[in-house]
Design an enzyme around this catalytic site. Structure first.
Site, short mmCIF file in Angstrom:
data_model
loop_
_atom_site.label_atom_id
_atom_site.label_comp_id
_atom_site.label_asym_id
_atom_site.label_seq_id
_atom_site.Cartn_x
_atom_site.Cartn_y
_atom_site.Cartn_z
N TYR A 1 0.95 -1.13 -0.02
CA TYR A 1 -0.08 -0.08 0.04
C TYR A 1 0.94 1.29 0.00
O TYR A 1 2.02 1.20 0.29
CB TYR A 1 -0.89 -0.02 1.37
CG TYR A 1 -0.20 0.13 2.43
CD1 TYR A 1 0.74 -0.60 3.22
CD2 TYR A 1 -0.32 1.73 3.12
CE1 TYR A 1 1.30 -0.40 4.27
CE2 TYR A 1 0.20 1.91 4.35
CZ TYR A 1 0.92 1.02 4.80
OH TYR A 1 1.88 1.08 6.15
N LYS B 1 6.53 -2.40 2.39
CA LYS B 1 5.32 -1.84 2.86
C LYS B 1 4.11 -2.64 2.52
O LYS B 1 3.27 -2.22 1.77
CB LYS B 1 5.27 -0.30 2.21
CG LYS B 1 4.23 0.52 2.83
CD LYS B 1 4.67 2.01 2.65
CE LYS B 1 3.60 2.97 3.22
NZ LYS B 1 4.14 4.31 3.04
N GLU C 1 12.24 2.02 14.32
CA GLU C 1 11.08 3.20 13.99
C GLU C 1 9.79 2.88 14.84
O GLU C 1 9.66 2.24 15.60
CB GLU C 1 10.83 2.81 12.53
CG GLU C 1 10.33 1.64 12.22
CD GLU C 1 10.03 1.24 10.66
OE1 GLU C 1 9.98 2.47 10.03
OE2 GLU C 1 9.84 0.00 10.35
N LEU D 1 10.94 0.82 7.41
CA LEU D 1 10.49 1.00 6.27
C LEU D 1 10.81 2.81 6.04
O LEU D 1 10.37 3.59 6.82
CB LEU D 1 8.76 1.01 6.31
CG LEU D 1 7.88 1.28 4.97
CD1 LEU D 1 7.96 2.83 4.69
CD2 LEU D 1 8.38 0.36 4.02
#
Lengths: 259, 259
Positions: B32, B123, B155, B179
């Site tokens: 996505y 992702k 993250e 990511l």
């Protein structure tokens, strides 16, 4: 067109409409189960599952039920819907004839670093890691991908793994690193009944060279011998006696389920 | 009813029918993207995205586009469909007004062991770990969950994290554990332009006590200061000067996108 179950109704599959807002579609926010139908008997027997078998005229066949429940339909947010929304419940059945030739010959499997998350005990549809790894095995002509994490053999992409070494049946203990399947539990019970010593303890990749037998278990494979794992020959490269004994008793028990 | 894009057509959302065989629904087998619309300009500008903005009369609004592509509709198998099937392509837009008060006050975030898989650079919609952790933070009144893996800060559940220490801007290097978002890259570019020394190197949880500033970045939060992380006060508990400088330049650049 097969008849499926969707949120309270029995309808043809092509009438099922999963919303694009479904959290199963957006976030893999759902769980699933696969249950086997043995010509008249389920391992577990929910009413919906039985209705689906009847509506699809599979009473006297070998079949499989797939059930998926997601957290439901809600505007896309990383947090869970609040207040809660109704879950999406979807199930379908399909004829299933196992490939018994694999149980006679045994299978060769890939051996690969476990890249999955650390909540493998949740039977979620967050399966991209499993499919990526299994697809790689499949394209190499192998029948499963077995994972190892920090050197320890955990389980397969959609199966548990058992190893026979030093006259003991080893399998990874229940933890967040494996999905402890119904068939796995059933095999441990059968081993006890047969007086086979079992040990829920993880073996390392290094120990594979001293393993005499190996087999995978899951709802569709039941007890399927493994004769080669990541290019390491298991035992003499043939299904072993402990595997065959356990597989035989498993077959005898499922035969009793037939109506 | 908003107009969405679905496999070649612009249709109302409630007419979108995701198949229960869609691999995005069954396996989280999809990817996505989320793209921001700044009253007249996209960061990226595909034709479909622009059409959706127009069809939903959002040309002069702040809005967001969500795009999801899955491996398509196929009978459930762990291996990928062979031959390949058409992917499912779905996109929608929605008005989006950022909560700027959080950028003034800064946010408090949770700090938690990273339980995700080891391909965080993909992702994918395999987001159950992200939602589980974010939901826990959210229910505790915190605005994000920041992960650490083997002691190193990686993250957030849907953001990147930057830390200012020893007059340098630290963020986890690109790897399979993060990511690397567009906003992250843009912030590193802005830091270079401003002459701020940056270092793509992971800091440990233990080093947090000597961190002077922190901020998260993503498409919706842009540059949002973090003032507390897992009960550790960051600097003096207020948004810091480096964060404000970078955030200010980011705002100036996005202002130029407005039509």
């Amino acid at each position: 067109m097969e008849t499926t179950y969707f949120n309270g109704n029995y309808i043809p599959k092509d009438e099922v409409r999963i919303s694009p807002d479904d959290r199963g579609f957006l976030f893999a926010d759902g769980v699933y189960e696969v249950i086997r139908w043995y010509q008249g008997g389920y391992f577990e027997l929910p009413a919906i599952a039985l209705n689906l078998i009847r509506l699809n005229h599979l009473e006297h066949e070998n079949a499989m039920l797939y059930l998926q429940i997601t957290r439901g339909e809600a505007r896309r947010t990383h947090y869970f819907p609040h207040p809660e929304v109704d879950p999406t419940v979807y199930a379908f059945v399909f004829p299933f004839v196992p490939d018994n030739s694999l149980r006679d010959s045994g299978i060769k499997v890939m051996l690969k670093e476990d890249i999955r998350w650390s909540r493998c005990d949740v039977k979620s549809v967050s399966l991209l890691a499993n499919t990526l790894c299994f697809d790689e095995a499949y394209r190499s002509g192998l029948k499963e991908c077995i994972f190892h994490r920090n050197g320890f053999i955990t389980e397969g992409s959609h199966s548990n793994i058992f190893l026979v070494a030093e006259k003991c049946l080893y399998t990874h203990p229940e933890s967040n690193f494996i999905l402890s399947g119904i068939t796995r539990k059933n095999v441990l019970k059968i081993a006890r009944e047969l007086g086979i010593r079992s040990c829920e303890e993880a073996l390392t990749v290094d120990q594979l060279s001293s393993v005499n037998e190996a087999f995978i278990t899951n709802t569709s494979a039941e007890v399927t011998p493994v004769i080669e794992m990541g290019c390491i020959l298991i035992g003499n490269g043939k299904p072993g006696p402990v595997t065959n004994l356990i597989g035989g008793k498993f077959d005898a028990e499922t035969a009793l389920l037939k109506g």
